[in-house]
Design an enzyme around this catalytic site. Structure first.
Site, mmCIF file in Angstrom:
data_model
loop_
_atom_site.group_PDB
_atom_site.id
_atom_site.type_symbol
_atom_site.label_atom_id
_atom_site.label_comp_id
_atom_site.label_asym_id
_atom_site.label_seq_id
_atom_site.Cartn_x
_atom_site.Cartn_y
_atom_site.Cartn_z
ATOM 1 N N CYS A 97 11.611 13.997 70.655
ATOM 2 C CA CYS A 97 10.480 13.947 71.690
ATOM 3 C C CYS A 97 10.013 12.239 71.513
ATOM 4 O O CYS A 97 10.408 11.489 72.198
ATOM 5 C CB CYS A 97 9.304 14.752 71.427
ATOM 6 S SG CYS A 97 8.173 14.943 72.794
ATOM 7 N N ARG A 134 1.347 17.604 81.728
ATOM 8 C CA ARG A 134 2.377 17.544 80.590
ATOM 9 C C ARG A 134 3.460 18.706 81.146
ATOM 10 O O ARG A 134 3.328 19.763 81.438
ATOM 11 C CB ARG A 134 1.866 17.895 79.177
ATOM 12 C CG ARG A 134 0.749 16.635 78.900
ATOM 13 C CD ARG A 134 0.162 16.957 77.572
ATOM 14 N NE ARG A 134 1.212 16.475 76.530
ATOM 15 C CZ ARG A 134 1.599 15.452 76.205
ATOM 16 N NH1 ARG A 134 1.181 14.277 76.588
ATOM 17 N NH2 ARG A 134 2.651 15.263 75.131
ATOM 18 N N HIS A 201 11.146 20.596 70.285
ATOM 19 C CA HIS A 201 10.481 20.652 69.337
ATOM 20 C C HIS A 201 10.627 22.327 68.574
ATOM 21 O O HIS A 201 11.652 22.874 69.008
ATOM 22 C CB HIS A 201 8.938 20.719 69.299
ATOM 23 C CG HIS A 201 8.465 19.420 69.563
ATOM 24 N ND1 HIS A 201 8.324 18.489 68.911
ATOM 25 C CD2 HIS A 201 8.025 18.702 70.885
ATOM 26 C CE1 HIS A 201 7.849 17.426 69.231
ATOM 27 N NE2 HIS A 201 7.750 17.290 70.590
HETATM 28 N N1 GLN Z 1 3.906 10.844 73.639
HETATM 29 C C1 GLN Z 1 4.986 11.407 74.061
HETATM 30 C C2 GLN Z 1 4.620 12.019 75.426
HETATM 31 O O1 GLN Z 1 3.811 12.634 75.344
HETATM 32 C C3 GLN Z 1 5.634 12.320 72.946
HETATM 33 C C4 GLN Z 1 4.941 13.480 72.691
HETATM 34 C C5 GLN Z 1 5.632 14.187 71.766
HETATM 35 O O2 GLN Z 1 6.109 13.773 70.726
HETATM 36 N N2 GLN Z 1 5.557 15.576 71.478
HETATM 37 O O3 GLN Z 1 5.534 11.995 76.076
#
Ligand code: GLN
Length: 253
Positions: A97, A134, A201
């Protein structure tokens, strides 16, 4: 012969979102169960390059935009060349990520300045202001690494950044259900040599142990310069966990 490996872990205090630390535990355990000695090297701002040079396997977890901003100059300007050399020498790596975003060409957050990455992956990542929801949820895909071709991989994703693979960069997986790199092109993650970047994740490795074994096998093969066959382990519980996620997503295994 007694094998040993050193696993480098990038900025554990800043990059370990959604249980990413579990990946380190799985690598350590699956190695130890086979009699392989493991040393974990947490990499911080003060870790000397001479120690990083001795790494046989590298891991980097996720991080929010704020943490990415805090660590990027240390990662890129102080450790970048050493890390690039490791990847060029085929050292296996897993970046989840936030870290593959920083291993790519750049990451542009929805708010704030573009962060230049290490350029190991030929990938651009943007979190557009006008598309700022997101990408969150369980995800399932088919692995594209030749050694694990079409094996299923399951996990959980939560990212704002949308990653786009440039030129001939290959994805780590093809998305069956979920968003993947950008929610549009069905690609998930990226690969370069033995380095894997992905948005899984959860953490990734406990329910996808074949990927852990791929990394361990490559680490030993590069270190000892010979073909390695890992001892079989009983993965009954691990595959049950994988099936549970797949069932949740309506993809029967
Ligand atoms: N900053 C990144 C995003 O939101 C990574 C997020 C994460 O590692 N979960 O895209």
């Amino acid at each position: 012969m007694k094998y040993n490996i050193t696993i480098g872990w990038l900025y554990p205090e800043l990059m370990s979102t959604y249980g990413d630390r579990g990946n380190i535990l799985v690598l350590q355990k699956r190695a130890q169960w086979r009699g392989i000695e493991v040393k974990i090297l947490p990499i911080s701002f003060t870790t000397p390059l001479s120690s990083i040079n001795k790494i046989d396997l590298l891991f980097g977890g996720g991080a929010q935009d704020k943490e990415q901003e805090i660590l990027i100059s240390d990662l890129r300007d102080k450790k970048g060349t050493t890390i690039k050399n490791l990847i060029e020498k085929n050292i296996p790596s897993l970046f989840v990520c936030g870290s593959p975003q920083l291993m790519g060409n750049f990451y542009e957050p929805a708010v704030g300045k573009r962060i230049k990455g290490l350029g190991i992956f030929n990938v651009d990542t943007i979190h557009p202001e006008n598309e700022n929801h997101r990408l969150i949820g369980n995800i399932i895909g088919k692995i594209q690494i030749p050694e694990l071709k079409n094996e299923l991989v399951v996990g959980f994703e939560n990212h704002g950044g949308r990653s786009y693979l440039k030129d001939s960069t290959l994805p780590f997986a093809k998305v069956i259900k979920g968003f993947g790199n950008n929610g549009h092109d069905k690609t998930e993650g990226m690969i370069y040599k033995n380095a894997i970047g992905c948005y899984f994740h959860g953490p990734l490795l406990p329910k996808n142990p074949k990927i852990a074994d791929f990394l361990l096998k490559k680490a030993l093969e590069v270190k000892y310069n010979k073909k390695i066959t890992l001892d079989e382990l009983d993965d009954f519980l691990e595959s049950k966990a994988q099936k549970a996620i797949a069932n949740k997503l309506g993809t029967a295994l």
